[in-house]
Design an enzyme around this catalytic site. Structure first.
Site, PDB file in Angstrom:
ATOM      1  N   SER A   1      38.895  38.945  40.525  1.00 16.26           N
ATOM      2  CA  SER A   1      39.583  38.442  39.608  1.00 16.26           C
ATOM      3  C   SER A   1      39.110  37.905  38.544  1.00 16.26           C
ATOM      4  O   SER A   1      38.603  38.650  37.424  1.00 16.26           O
ATOM      5  CB  SER A   1      40.228  37.113  40.634  1.00 16.26           C
ATOM      6  OG  SER A   1      41.386  36.680  40.028  1.00 16.26           O
TER       7      SER A   1
ATOM      8  N   ASP B   1      49.441  42.069  44.932  1.00 15.29           N
ATOM      9  CA  ASP B   1      48.885  40.958  44.280  1.00 15.29           C
ATOM     10  C   ASP B   1      50.069  40.372  43.661  1.00 15.29           C
ATOM     11  O   ASP B   1      50.426  40.717  42.693  1.00 15.29           O
ATOM     12  CB  ASP B   1      47.842  41.589  43.712  1.00 15.29           C
ATOM     13  CG  ASP B   1      46.875  40.462  43.211  1.00 15.29           C
ATOM     14  OD1 ASP B   1      47.438  39.274  43.001  1.00 15.29           O
ATOM     15  OD2 ASP B   1      45.649  40.741  43.174  1.00 15.29           O
TER      16      ASP B   1
ATOM     17  N   HIS C   1      45.713  39.683  47.007  1.00 17.37           N
ATOM     18  CA  HIS C   1      44.770  39.036  46.095  1.00 17.37           C
ATOM     19  C   HIS C   1      43.489  38.456  47.163  1.00 17.37           C
ATOM     20  O   HIS C   1      42.659  38.027  46.315  1.00 17.37           O
ATOM     21  CB  HIS C   1      45.317  38.055  45.051  1.00 17.37           C
ATOM     22  CG  HIS C   1      44.421  37.906  43.773  1.00 17.37           C
ATOM     23  ND1 HIS C   1      44.145  38.716  42.964  1.00 17.37           N
ATOM     24  CD2 HIS C   1      43.760  36.421  43.735  1.00 17.37           C
ATOM     25  CE1 HIS C   1      43.343  38.200  42.007  1.00 17.37           C
ATOM     26  NE2 HIS C   1      43.068  36.900  42.296  1.00 17.37           N
TER      27      HIS C   1
END
Lengths: 285, 285
Positions: free
Chosen positions: B153, B229, B262
């Site tokens: 991320s 995600d 995620h």
């Protein structure tokens, strides 16, 4: 089924091709809302799969093992589900250690059915794990009749005692760093003294060494213990389990692992062995 | 070395035959006390080993990856160290988002060198990762000249931009769910606008898509992105990275993974691939 009141899935993550799920429900035997976590391998899309229960240690919830042990890859490979309950009843109505200690009350149910006030109303973790939880799994692609059980520390004590008391219900049992004899350590004396009262005879029903001495059926049994575990000498006392096994000829593997401590880094290092161990009996069953 | 003031080991666990360590030190470039975590494989007992840096995402410290990713078994097998720094400067003297938001300030350094007040004094995470942290590893059995970098991320953004800006320093780069273009998403606009000021031209030095377009040397580059995600469409925008790569002919693997989100359950599911990917370049180097 009355025990499935409010049974709902509250979280889901794809993981190693399977699914890591979390559920909430109203427990009848604990009289409170509870959470538990389930890993379902991809094989469960087409067949009911065997289950390994994981019982966690002091201070844990159902989530510690799920996030820290790295078990899912091995459960996926073996085609088995893993069901992880919480370690005690929960909620504002549930009494806790008067001083909020970590080793009794919330997070520390010790997998017993309490008999003493004020604990006996909610603290029924033995019946929850042995009876209520398996009954909830019928709505999932799990076959609760093909089950093994494992755990860590207080949960290792839980796994050993539950399996030894119910050898017909589990194919195999294993433990990491178990409390081997609550009759003979401070954690056990405090918890069983409060949950079960002062009569130590009654504690024997929840003491792995005592149960081993009386076992009528031998289950496949594996224990891993780190020799750098800070709790080994005072609380865990692996040698008592070894002695009890030798005295009765109970066939078991107890492995001392050099340099390992009490943490999830130890569990992660050997969880593959434990899942393969259980799977070899579950898939053959 | 001035940057090693107060450098001390504060935690150690045996793990998969290697060691999971944690260190504290006074950072010169960040002007604060920092922690970082290191996994050393057993091979490091007899030789300096290559290193893979892991950069974490928003809200993380150096510990999230260590406890949740299950990377140690694969680092042990590959004989590589993993070094995980924190995600921002820390301490009471370090300014935070005025509203305490999770996406800026503490836990959200974005791996840039801030130029704007009040951020520029402490928020120098780019220089910390690229220069100061490698310099600290000399006292460990690690060869910082054999290095790769990966992250998740915000940390995927960090890994990509740091490697693209310093292709001579890393053998390979990979990312899980990276923020592909901070110039083109709300997280990036907020962070870079504050750390670097309103002139968006200056942001391009920290935008993976912009850096790809100017890359003079191609590094082995792997990206995994879950298609379930929640941040994919608004924040991560994997398609911008794919387009930038196609426009310049940069050879890279971008894999969309069906059903994954995620979380660390996604990272754990594919961390073996990433470590093997990096090890194939590190051990050949």
């Amino acid at each position: 089924m009355s025990s499935s009141i409010g049974f709902e899935q509250i979280d889901a993550h794809r993981c190693f091709g399977g699914q890591q799920l979390r559920f909430r429900h109203r427990s009848v035997v604990l009289d409170c809302d509870m959470h538990f976590s389930v890993f379902l391998p991809s094989r469960s899309a087409s067949a009911k799969v065997p289950v390994i229960y994981w019982l966690s240690g002091l201070t844990c919830t159902d989530e510690n093992f799920v996030t820290k042990a790295g078990a899912q890859q091995f459960a996926e490979a073996a085609g088995v589900a893993i069901v992880a309950p919480d370690t005690s009843p929960r909620g504002e109505a549930v009494p806790d250690d008067p001083e909020g200690a970590y080793d009794f009350g919330l997070g520390a149910g010790f997998y017993v059915d309490a008999t003493e006030a004020p604990w006996q109303h909610h603290y029924q973790m033995y019946s929850y794990v042995v009876e209520e939880l398996p009954g909830l799994l019928g709505s999932l692609p799990i076959n609760p009749a093909q089950a093994s059980i494992m755990g860590h520390s207080m949960g290792g004590h839980g796994a050993l005692t539950i399996a030894l008391k119910n050898p017909q219900a589990y194919q195999s049992v294993s433990a990491f760093s178990p409390i081997c004899s609550p009759l003979q350590c401070p954690w056990g004396e405090k918890a069983l003294g409060n949950y079960l009262g002062a009569d130590r005879e009654r504690w024997k029903a929840y003491d792995a060494c005592e149960l081993l001495a009386r076992a009528e059926k031998t289950l496949p049994l594996l224990v891993d213990q780190g020799d750098a575990d800070n709790f080994l000498t005072e609380q865990l006392k692996t040698e008592l389990l070894v002695q009890a096994g030798q005295a009765t000829g109970y066939d078991m593997q107890v492995r001392m692992q050099p340099g390992y401590d009490h943490s999830y880094f130890f569990i992660a290092s050997f969880i593959e062995d434990h899942i393969r161990f259980h799977a070899s009996y579950l898939n053959a069953g």
